[in-house]
Motif scaffolding. Structure first.
Motif, mmCIF file in Angstrom:
data_model
loop_
_atom_site.group_PDB
_atom_site.id
_atom_site.type_symbol
_atom_site.label_atom_id
_atom_site.label_comp_id
_atom_site.label_asym_id
_atom_site.label_seq_id
_atom_site.Cartn_x
_atom_site.Cartn_y
_atom_site.Cartn_z
ATOM 1 N N LYS A 199 -8.666 -1.845 -2.852
ATOM 2 C CA LYS A 199 -7.848 -1.250 -2.994
ATOM 3 C C LYS A 199 -7.523 -1.905 -1.467
ATOM 4 O O LYS A 199 -7.180 -2.292 -0.893
ATOM 5 C CB LYS A 199 -6.619 0.433 -3.340
ATOM 6 N N VAL A 200 -8.414 -0.814 -0.754
ATOM 7 C CA VAL A 200 -8.672 -2.265 0.400
ATOM 8 C C VAL A 200 -8.883 -2.958 1.069
ATOM 9 O O VAL A 200 -7.892 -3.641 1.408
ATOM 10 C CB VAL A 200 -9.459 -0.915 1.886
ATOM 11 N N GLU A 201 -9.025 -4.036 0.374
ATOM 12 C CA GLU A 201 -9.614 -4.992 1.000
ATOM 13 C C GLU A 201 -8.302 -5.621 0.208
ATOM 14 O O GLU A 201 -7.823 -6.785 0.830
ATOM 15 C CB GLU A 201 -11.135 -5.454 -0.547
ATOM 16 N N GLU A 202 -7.467 -4.792 -0.992
ATOM 17 C CA GLU A 202 -6.823 -5.463 -1.458
ATOM 18 C C GLU A 202 -5.071 -5.803 -0.526
ATOM 19 O O GLU A 202 -4.857 -6.167 -0.556
ATOM 20 C CB GLU A 202 -6.475 -5.668 -2.601
ATOM 21 N N LEU A 203 -5.979 -4.636 -0.192
ATOM 22 C CA LEU A 203 -4.050 -4.193 0.958
ATOM 23 C C LEU A 203 -4.359 -4.859 2.296
ATOM 24 O O LEU A 203 -3.854 -5.892 2.791
ATOM 25 C CB LEU A 203 -4.129 -2.662 0.874
ATOM 26 N N VAL A 204 -5.334 -5.171 2.404
ATOM 27 C CA VAL A 204 -6.196 -6.079 3.818
ATOM 28 C C VAL A 204 -5.461 -7.319 3.612
ATOM 29 O O VAL A 204 -5.137 -8.276 4.474
ATOM 30 C CB VAL A 204 -7.360 -5.820 4.931
ATOM 31 N N LYS A 205 -5.347 -8.001 2.900
ATOM 32 C CA LYS A 205 -5.236 -9.562 2.340
ATOM 33 C C LYS A 205 -4.287 -9.529 2.051
ATOM 34 O O LYS A 205 -2.829 -10.543 2.490
ATOM 35 C CB LYS A 205 -5.865 -9.901 1.113
ATOM 36 N N THR A 206 -2.992 -8.296 1.482
ATOM 37 C CA THR A 206 -2.078 -8.254 1.428
ATOM 38 C C THR A 206 -1.191 -8.778 2.345
ATOM 39 O O THR A 206 -0.211 -9.394 2.752
ATOM 40 C CB THR A 206 -1.407 -7.264 0.387
ATOM 41 N N ALA A 207 -1.235 -7.659 3.700
ATOM 42 C CA ALA A 207 -0.914 -7.950 4.573
ATOM 43 C C ALA A 207 -1.099 -9.015 5.764
ATOM 44 O O ALA A 207 -0.248 -8.840 6.811
ATOM 45 C CB ALA A 207 -1.534 -6.512 5.404
ATOM 46 N N LEU A 208 -1.498 -9.808 5.472
ATOM 47 C CA LEU A 208 -1.960 -11.386 5.959
ATOM 48 C C LEU A 208 -1.467 -12.359 5.530
ATOM 49 O O LEU A 208 -1.333 -13.254 6.330
ATOM 50 C CB LEU A 208 -3.791 -11.318 6.751
ATOM 51 N N GLN A 209 -0.953 -12.188 4.706
ATOM 52 C CA GLN A 209 -0.254 -13.731 3.308
ATOM 53 C C GLN A 209 1.353 -12.932 3.920
ATOM 54 O O GLN A 209 1.809 -14.404 3.539
ATOM 55 C CB GLN A 209 -0.125 -13.494 2.206
ATOM 56 N N THR A 210 1.983 -12.099 4.885
ATOM 57 C CA THR A 210 3.034 -12.113 5.226
ATOM 58 C C THR A 210 3.548 -12.280 6.809
ATOM 59 O O THR A 210 2.433 -11.035 7.165
ATOM 60 C CB THR A 210 3.956 -11.057 4.490
ATOM 61 N N SER A 211 4.869 -12.459 7.134
ATOM 62 C CA SER A 211 5.088 -12.180 8.548
ATOM 63 C C SER A 211 6.072 -10.981 9.035
ATOM 64 O O SER A 211 6.799 -11.039 9.444
ATOM 65 C CB SER A 211 5.355 -13.450 9.014
ATOM 66 N N ASP A 212 6.482 -10.391 7.132
ATOM 67 C CA ASP A 212 7.191 -9.462 7.283
ATOM 68 C C ASP A 212 6.602 -8.123 7.974
ATOM 69 O O ASP A 212 5.965 -7.833 6.809
ATOM 70 C CB ASP A 212 7.877 -9.553 5.526
ATOM 71 N N ALA A 213 7.491 -7.625 8.998
ATOM 72 C CA ALA A 213 6.282 -6.771 9.537
ATOM 73 C C ALA A 213 6.450 -5.346 8.758
ATOM 74 O O ALA A 213 5.827 -4.769 8.641
ATOM 75 C CB ALA A 213 7.231 -6.475 10.700
ATOM 76 N N ALA A 214 7.844 -5.115 7.959
ATOM 77 C CA ALA A 214 7.903 -4.180 7.248
ATOM 78 C C ALA A 214 7.023 -4.197 5.866
ATOM 79 O O ALA A 214 6.206 -2.738 6.032
ATOM 80 C CB ALA A 214 9.725 -3.996 6.260
ATOM 81 N N LYS A 215 6.569 -5.218 5.353
ATOM 82 C CA LYS A 215 5.585 -5.351 4.102
ATOM 83 C C LYS A 215 4.346 -5.300 4.465
ATOM 84 O O LYS A 215 3.794 -4.206 4.558
ATOM 85 C CB LYS A 215 5.375 -6.540 3.628
ATOM 86 N N ARG A 216 4.016 -5.481 6.031
ATOM 87 C CA ARG A 216 2.792 -5.172 6.736
ATOM 88 C C ARG A 216 2.782 -3.682 7.058
ATOM 89 O O ARG A 216 1.906 -3.190 6.653
ATOM 90 C CB ARG A 216 2.871 -6.161 7.890
ATOM 91 N N LYS A 217 3.427 -3.835 7.382
ATOM 92 C CA LYS A 217 3.858 -1.369 8.050
ATOM 93 C C LYS A 217 3.625 -1.214 6.680
ATOM 94 O O LYS A 217 2.498 0.075 6.659
ATOM 95 C CB LYS A 217 4.751 -1.373 8.412
ATOM 96 N N ALA A 218 3.447 -1.054 6.040
ATOM 97 C CA ALA A 218 4.110 -0.430 4.340
ATOM 98 C C ALA A 218 2.150 -0.299 3.785
ATOM 99 O O ALA A 218 1.623 0.128 3.846
ATOM 100 C CB ALA A 218 4.654 -0.915 3.664
#
Lengths: 321, 515
Positions: B446-465
């Motif tokens: 799950k950590v691996e997945e979330l870390v990648k997700t957070a890099l796919q976007t420049s949307d601050a709210a999505k990254r923070k979540a």
């Protein structure tokens, strides 16, 4: 015969001796270079990783490794280093990229300056106190100076340096705290560095003097009616000096290489600090270059000591078969 | 006797001259000089070839980035007035400040920015910060003051990467002129200009009278930074007034500085988190109950009080509060009884033996001995192994098969100030040694997945979540004994202000002034 030639004639065996000793240094330095090189590469620690920093990726590390030439086989690295050395090029620091000759050119004069000042203090105090202690054996001066000398040998220079700084720089405001500059910058570090050597020289001088003062010719000199001062200064000191010179030479060599602690405490830009920092980062070119130079200095100081022996004891001579 | 007398007189006179020179100088209008005693000398003054805080501390007053940090590690516009990121985190456009000149007169513009990032992303230049910017695939000069970066793939932490100190903009003319020697001749746009660098002795900067930001311009004439490795010496310099600021003050000496009415202790909450990493690929640390037990076994408050002299606070996440994306997750209270119970449940009622590895600094040793003592209370016998930094680094970066590490005391500061760099290098599989610093060989799907997700976007709210969820998982799954966030301490003379150590450990010297 013109006086110049006479002098050359008389000194010729000595010059030949010095020349021969200088030639002997070539294999010594060569041996040191191989030993240092091998030990460095056997000690754990990856210079590329250390230069790259803790958060560097493996890719960064590999780029740095190739830029440092550390991806080549060891013999190739040694030969290429030796090759540049013969051209007077010691390579560049792995960390700062500055030429090693430049780093040494900055630090060696600073260390030599500090060492000379420290030795001047050590010889002055050590020989003076040792001689007086021997002449006035079992006096209050003898006991107290030898106790102080014992303390001098035992005091860590780290502690002594900080104490001197707190008292003479911070409280009394007589000297600057750190750095290199005029004579005033030199006093505290030189005293710190010289204290240990002074103590050792004092003890050796005392025991050597005691031995000589018990000899028959000294009694004869006294009997001739010479003043005590003349007996001690002209007859005793010169004969007692061989072991003292040996110790002074050794201490000088150690101080040149071993001023690390003093240089660190006083933030003095010398070769000891350079070397220790380089070891911390496995900065091979800097370590190799400075150790080579230190070995050379040590050999030169030894040679100087051997030559001085002749001056103090004419029975010793070199070169005349 | 004559020559000796002469020498004596000479020495006396010259020392008097030397002393006189320092004591009573000319009475011309005094130059305002700030001397800083810093724990180490710079290694390079080229930000693209720098990876140590000692160097960055000295570069920062001279070299500015497109984006900078304020004292709270918040991003602020510096040489860029504003910027835009595409939603897919692949295209970044910067609108540059107009009318700025480098110290050598070269105009600052889009071409200069392009030249800087073209230099760093070229592997042939062998610069230490190459991988930070290698993801940039194209740089377009849109007009004189607009520049656009296109990345090879999405990278949500790119803005933070531009704010990294390695993003300091150098004069392209100077880079060209000095070539490989540029690191000794930095030319930027900052409030101070480079004058000279005598290695291991001092670096001098002078004020830049033409600085573009009049409101935040230089307030002293000269800054001199001297490398002083010994902490006791730095404090003596400060007490005597030979230095107006020192970086750093060790915790053990904090009281000395604080107790002196002529001095100020300047404490800053840092972005460093300290932790004990457990090798989760090895028994018994593959067992969650064991890892939880060790978290309950450590009394963080007690160690903070004893070793850090109170200059720290227990961490509630692997990411420090001042890092962008921090979300408080949880803390493990000190509970040795619970720790023992968990160990028994895990099948270790009598504890076990292990090794605790770490650095050989006094502070690290004190921390490790304290941890050793507390682990002993719950039956775990840890042998402390302190290693010199070069050996320690060699041991830590060994691949799993050769790595003998079990538990390891370490710390980390994400120099981009972004949660990505506080998590990814430390807790993901692609960063296991020898690649990077996941020294406990942790991985979690799950950590691996979330870390990648957070890099796919420049949307601050999505990254923070995404990062908030990661932080919760890490604290629950506990691959580390999460310890504390510390304070970094500097010391200044009481008549000096505007100077501190930043949360990332880099000196903040550019605003220094005399009160």
């Amino acid at each position: 015969m013109p006086p110049v030639y006479l002098l050359t004639y008389l000194l010729a065996p000595m010059l030949r001796y010095i020349l021969r000793r200088l030639l002997y240094m070539i294999p010594i330095v060569f041996g040191v270079s191989i030993v240092v090189f091998l030990i460095l590469h056997l000690v754990p620690g990856d210079p590329a990783r250390l230069v790259a920093g803790p958060d560097a990726t493996l890719e960064d590390v590999e780029i740095i490794r190739s830029s440092l030439g550390l991806d080549r086989p060891l013999p190739v690295q040694y030969v290429s280093w030796m090759g540049s050395l013969l051209h007077g090029d010691l390579g560049r620091s792995a960390r700062t990229h500055r030429p090693v000759t430049h780093e040494l050119g900055l630090t060696i004069p600073a260390t030599v300056e500090l060492t000379l000042a420290a030795m001047a203090i050590a010889v002055f105090i050590g020989v003076g106190a040792g001689t007086i202690a021997a002449v006035r054996r079992n006096s209050f001066f003898d006991y107290s100076s030898m106790v102080v000398a014992l303390m001098g040998v035992c005091t860590p220079s780290f502690w002594l340096g900080l104490m001197l700084m707190l008292v003479f720089a911070v409280k009394l405001d007589l000297f600057p705290t750190i750095g290199r500059g005029g004579l005033d910058h030199l006093v505290l570090p030189a005293v710190t560095l010289g204290a240990g050597a002074a103590a050792i020289i004092a003890r050796v001088t005392r025991s050597s003097m005691l031995e000589v003062l018990n000899m028959d010719y000294i009694r004869t000199a006294h009997a001739k009616g010479l003043t005590a001062q003349t007996v001690v200064l002209r007859h005793a000191v010169k004969n007692a000096f061989i072991p003292v010179i040996t110790v002074i030479g050794l201490e000088f060599g150690y101080l040149l290489a071993g001023a690390v602690v003093t240089e660190t405490v006083f933030a003095y830009p010398g070769v000891g600090r350079l070397l220790v920092e380089a070891i911390g980062y496995r900065d091979y070119p800097v370590i190799q270059g400075s150790l080579l130079l230190l070995a050379l200095q040590f050999a030169l100081v030894n040679l100087a000591v051997d030559v001085l022996y002749v001056f103090f004891d004419p029975r010793i001579s070199y070169g005349t078969k | 006797m004559q020559p000796i007398k002469f020498l004596g007189i000479l020495l006396l006179v010259s020392s008097l001259v030397a002393l006189g020179g320092t004591a009573c100088g000319p009475t011309a209008p005094a130059e305002k000089v700030i001397t800083i005693g810093q724990y180490a000398d710079a290694v390079s003054l080229d930000p693209q070839d720098t990876n140590d805080n000692a160097s960055y501390s000295i570069e920062k007053p001279m070299l500015e980035g497109l984006i900078g940090f304020n004292e709270k590690m918040e991003q602020i516009p510096q040489l860029a007035e504003r910027w835009e990121a595409s939603p897919d985190a692949k295209v970044y456009t910067f609108y540059l400040r107009k009318g700025v000149k480098f110290h050598d007169g070269t105009p600052f513009n889009a071409a200069a920015v392009k030249a800087n990032f073209d230099r760093i992303r070229n592997p042939d230049n062998k610069l230490k910060r190459y991988t930070l910017y290698k993801i940039i695939s194209q740089i377009d000069v849109i007009d004189e003051y607009t520049v656009r970066f296109t990345l090879a793939g999405p990278f949500g932490a790119m803005i933070a990467t531009f704010a990294h100190p390695a993003g300091g903009i150098n004069s392209p003319t100077a880079v060209e002129k000095y070539g490989k020697e540029y690191g000794k001749n930095p030319v930027g746009t900052g409030p101070y200009k480079f004058v000279e660098w005598v290695p291991n002795d001092h670096i001098t900067l002078v004020k830049n009278p033409d600085y573009w930001d009049k409101a935040n311009g230089p307030k002293v004439d000269k800054i001199i930074v001297k490398p002083v490795p010994e902490a006791g010496t730095r404090i003596a310099m400060l007490q005597k007034g030979d230095a107006q600021f020192i970086n750093t003050v060790p915790y053990a000496q904090a009281e000395t500085v604080k107790g002196d009415k002529n001095l100020n202790l300047v404490a800053t909450e840092s972005i460093y988190t300290f932790w004990v990493s457990m090798n989760v690929q090895k028994k018994p640390f593959d067992n969650l109950k064991v890892r939880q037990a060790l978290n309950y076994a450590i009394d963080k408050e007690a160690i903070i009080k004893a070793v850090l002299r109170g200059y720290g606070k227990p961490a509630n996440s692997p990411v420090a509060p001042l890092v962008w994306g921090h979300a408080p997750a949880k803390t493990y209270p000190y509970d040795p009884a619970k720790a023992k119970a968990l160990l028994a449940e895990a099948g270790y009622p009598n504890g076990f033996k292990t090794t605790l590895r770490g650095a050989e600094s006094t502070e690290a040793k004190e921390v490790m001995v304290a941890i050793q003592g507390q682990l002993k209370q719950v039956g775990v016998e840890a042998e402390v192994i302190s290693l010199p930094s070069a050996t320690l680094s060699a041991e830590r970066f060994k691949p799993l098969a050769e790595n003998t590490g079990e538990i390891d005391y370490s710390g980390w500061s994400p120099s981009t100030g972004d949660a990505d760099w506080a998590i990814r290098p430390l807790l993901t599989k692609e960063n296991w040694p020898p690649t990077n610093y996941t020294i406990g060989f942790y991985t979690h799907p799950k950590v691996e997945e979330l870390v990648k997700t957070a890099l796919q976007t420049s949307d601050a709210a999505k990254r923070k979540a995404a990062y908030a969820e990661v932080q919760q998982i890490i604290m629950d799954d506990c691959p580390w004994i999460v310890l504390w966030v510390n304070y970094v301490l500097g010391g200044s003379r009481a008549n000096v202000g505007g100077i501190a150590i930043q949360p990332d450990g880099i000196g903040f010297y550019r605003s220094v002034y005399y009160k």
